[in-house]
Design a protein around this motif. Sequence first.
Motif, PDB file in Angstrom:
ATOM      1  N   GLU B 190     -14.100   5.682 -37.972  1.00 60.00           N
ATOM      2  CA  GLU B 190     -13.880   6.605 -39.069  1.00 60.00           C
ATOM      3  C   GLU B 190     -14.909   7.437 -39.011  1.00 60.00           C
ATOM      4  N   MET B 191     -15.043   8.375 -39.969  1.00 62.21           N
ATOM      5  CA  MET B 191     -16.072   9.236 -40.500  1.00 62.21           C
ATOM      6  C   MET B 191     -16.863   9.879 -39.270  1.00 62.21           C
ATOM      7  N   ASP B 192     -15.933  10.433 -38.215  1.00 65.48           N
ATOM      8  CA  ASP B 192     -16.526  10.882 -36.940  1.00 65.48           C
ATOM      9  C   ASP B 192     -15.649  12.273 -36.764  1.00 65.48           C
ATOM     10  N   ILE B 193     -16.218  12.817 -35.883  1.00 65.67           N
ATOM     11  CA  ILE B 193     -15.746  14.286 -35.382  1.00 65.67           C
ATOM     12  C   ILE B 193     -15.007  14.100 -34.124  1.00 65.67           C
ATOM     13  N   ALA B 194     -13.929  14.573 -33.850  1.00 65.70           N
ATOM     14  CA  ALA B 194     -13.409  14.433 -32.397  1.00 65.70           C
ATOM     15  C   ALA B 194     -14.173  14.797 -31.281  1.00 65.70           C
ATOM     16  N   VAL B 195     -14.142  13.911 -30.420  1.00 63.87           N
ATOM     17  CA  VAL B 195     -14.967  14.511 -29.091  1.00 63.87           C
ATOM     18  C   VAL B 195     -13.720  15.358 -28.246  1.00 63.87           C
ATOM     19  N   VAL B 196     -12.454  14.683 -28.357  1.00 67.90           N
ATOM     20  CA  VAL B 196     -11.465  15.481 -28.094  1.00 67.90           C
ATOM     21  C   VAL B 196     -10.358  14.935 -28.841  1.00 67.90           C
ATOM     22  N   GLY B 197      -9.405  15.827 -29.117  1.00 68.03           N
ATOM     23  CA  GLY B 197      -8.057  15.337 -29.893  1.00 68.03           C
ATOM     24  C   GLY B 197      -6.934  16.015 -29.019  1.00 68.03           C
ATOM     25  N   ALA B 198      -5.741  15.331 -29.139  1.00 70.65           N
ATOM     26  CA  ALA B 198      -4.809  15.781 -28.359  1.00 70.65           C
ATOM     27  C   ALA B 198      -3.215  15.403 -29.051  1.00 70.65           C
TER      28      ALA B 198
END
Lengths: 765, 291
Positions: B190-198
Amino acid sequence: MPEYSVVGRRLPRVDALEKVTGAAKYGADVHPPGMLYGKIVRSEYPHAKILHIDTTEAELLPGVRAIITQADVESGRKVFASDKVLYSGEPIAAVAATDSDIADEAAGLIKIEYERLPVVQNVMEAIQPTAPRLHSDETKDGPSRRGIRNRLKQLSLDESEGSSEEIRTLETELETLEEDVYYNISAETHTEIGDVEKGFAESDIVVENTYTIPRVHQTYMEPHVSVASADSSGKVTVWASTQGPFAIRSGIAGTLGIPLGKINVIPTIMGGGFGGRFGVTMTHVPAVLLSQKTGRPVRVQVTRKEEFLDGRPAPGCVIKMKTGATKSGGILACQALAFWDSGAVSGASIGSTIRVRGVYKIPNLKVDAYGVYTNKSGTTAYRAPGAPQAIFAAESQLDEIARRIGMDPVEFRLKNMREEGDMIPGGSQEPVIGYKETLKAVADAAGWWNRDKSHNQGWGVAVGDWTNGCGPGGVYVSIHEDGSARIFHGSMDITGTDTAITQIVAEILTLPYERVTITRGDTDSAPYATGSGGSVVTFTMGNTAKLAAEDTRRRILELAAERLNTEIDNFELRDGKIFVNGADSPKSISLGELAAFSLNTRGGPIVGKGSFAQQSSTPALAAQIAKVEVDAETGRIKVLKLVSSQDVGFAINPMAVEGQIEGGTVQGYAWAIMEEMQYDQNGNVNPGLVDYRVPTSADLPTVESVIVEVPAPNGPFGAKGVGEPPITPTLATMSNAVVDAVGVRVNDLPIKPEKIVAALHNNGN
Amino acid sequence: MRAFDYIPAKTVDEAVALLAEKGDQAKPLSGGTDLIVMVREGRRQLDLMVDVKDIPETNVLSYSQETGLHLGAAVPCYQIYADDEISAAYPGLADAAKIIGGTAIQGRASVGGNLCNASPAADTIPPLIVLEAVCVIAGPNGTRDVPAEQFCTGPGQTVLENGEFLVSFKIPAPKNNSSSYYLRFIPRNEMDIAVVGAGASVVLDTEKTSFVSARIGLAAVAPTPLFAEEASASLAGREVSDEAVNAAAEAARHIARPISDMRGTIEQRVHLVEVLTRRALNGAIHRVKES
């Protein structure tokens, strides 16, 4: 083991209520009337000459009360950079203003002209002749060159024939040896025991690898903050959130040339330190200088970003390591060459490189360690400074050897572990220790002996050792006229040390825990206490408090003898009462009655004192086992089990001890798989808690703590320092578990998912 | 933080007038989980924040099987995933709403704000793309509709013109035998920014053995979130199989043009596009089959 009534029990912390209700006052809660807000102006570049500092526009901003630079530091000691900056975030000036927004705006209006210089951030580049130099052109010999020079020195004293020929050969060798001269070296240390070359030659198996451990921040919850107030008489009061108020006092005295007696440091409750809140740091001296200049109290409080730019984190390092062993599992030799990234100032934990020796019988050992300057902020202690880095390299090597010779990694370690009386390589004889007990305890608790695993799952084991520090301290104990007791001292509470001290005093005085309270003074009112770090507090202050309580008990019995007109030997202190032994008619007097009586007679108040200097401490082992599952497609690691055992000597408060074991293990886990301060040519690129990844509660495995108690001869009730050991093995524990799961070893921490994916790819998966 | 004005607008027209007057010195404020942080950190300087979350049109949250979802731009994430009917109809959107920031953030952060912040890594944009969301924009010249995949034009850049702001989304009703799925890769939980999202949405035939259509959306692999058009089209009419899914994932990989930064490398991101696209498609297929 003797029966105790207060120590050894899971009692709630003395500060539990104020912490959970939010009543506890931290550094930023201090707000004296008329207080100004300070802001530090920092370098934008990692390496540059300062050509000009222009404060004119900032001074004109309404609300600005003072702007200071190095020119305002009368003692001449460096507080601000004036001609050159060596890292992004280095302090150049400071502003005091009537509110924090004005201070921020004024800081932005100070114009600094720079001439940028080439930057070096990587230790292995910094030691090269082509690297930009931070401090001077001085060079240092590497291990081979040093060896030749030392031999030459010996030979020059030797007048026998044949030496001159060897001298010529060696001189030629020295000339042709092109590498092995290092640049930007801040410090070095060398240890040699036995003959490693011989040891490797006799080994059936030698493993050799390079390990890279990143720089990590202590990431205490509370950013640095202090409030200073200088009055017209020259007296300076500093409210500081610190691990050691007495060190703040001496640090300010030393830096600014103020007599000790004119400085009072009032410690506030500390929001974590882990070694990073020791001594004069980012905020103390600028706050004092700004207060002296404005005549008003000034608070300097840094942001989380400033913590990353100008904090003093734990050093990263590169360790080249080689270990040799026999097929039957005997370690013969171990060699390490380490380069510690000390940032722009000397001070990385290079002395801890020796910890590659671990807790094993190693006949041949050679350790060469260098501190290397780079364009980063300096470093300082972080929970067992330097040990997690060195132990990661060593315990990774042992795991590899055990795998290659086909021996169980726990059995392999048990076979080589030192016992009482064994020589510590480069040290003295082992005292009573619990290395094997601790490792066996974790193996049993984790189910190591009949472990199972599914696809992409693996088990890892590692151990780490640490010995608590010890320092001077003083404690007073006073008995109130209602029979309760109060402790006065000056050491900072970290993770329950006030509670442990209270339990110790209650035990000695046979009082219920609730009848003993504890008060921390400031440096004007409390007796000296060593700083709260190095796992010293329960050992040092526990011993001190025990002495004070025993002194108090002696005084109680003296007064009771007087009151009851009997010999002192006939008395017993039990349940807060004094009983007469063996008398025809049993007599007793309560502590309250005695204290009240004493106030009205010749006795006076009952006060005991303890003063303590040094006692030798005993090594403690932490042993850990992890079971992990790796997503081989994404490289993500999931911890299925994490068991952590530790020899704590004697757990004064098992609940607090478990808290320490869990905390240290979690910090080690985070260092192994996610934490890393990243740098590029402009400085730190992840100065915040979004991109500097510490685990959140959603990421944490449940740490199962296993307490092992092999009493320390000099510890209070046998206690050893417990704070630091649990972080020492976890880096290797995690790495070894990943190897067992997917067959790849990532020697460049943190074990980020992409590194696992890349390693698996290179392995042909 | 520099002082700025704050005005809570009561109507769409009032907000448009205030925004048009101040130009790029004004920004609409909804949950504030991006904007306030940026202003406080000095990454953005403003004269005016126009609070749009008191405007009725930005707070609408209505769903029907006939008309689909009308989602106000200021509706906080938790209202989406706390609504069982909406979560069941648009599981891919609920997946994203559930993982933005942390629990506390989701009480405040809106899908509209997530889109307008125009981060390449925004979690709700791939689901909006695969669910064929249309953005309703109000401005000095009235309202206009823009498909979600066309809304972002670069990191932090959108199609919004001077005086315009995002009012709501219209998301079509889910078709028969359809579902959606979103997942991201982060090193933490949680509390993180996507490295990759799909994100993926699929419509299967009545036997649930072939694709009628599919849509794939990607985050953090280009300057804006992407609609993987060719990869999506490749599935239409094909039998549901590992081969088809793998081929689409492989095709999605080809449109990724990520950067390396402190959150991940180019190689890792390109690799993850394929892995996550496959998992998103399989996740959506699994949901259809389960239903």
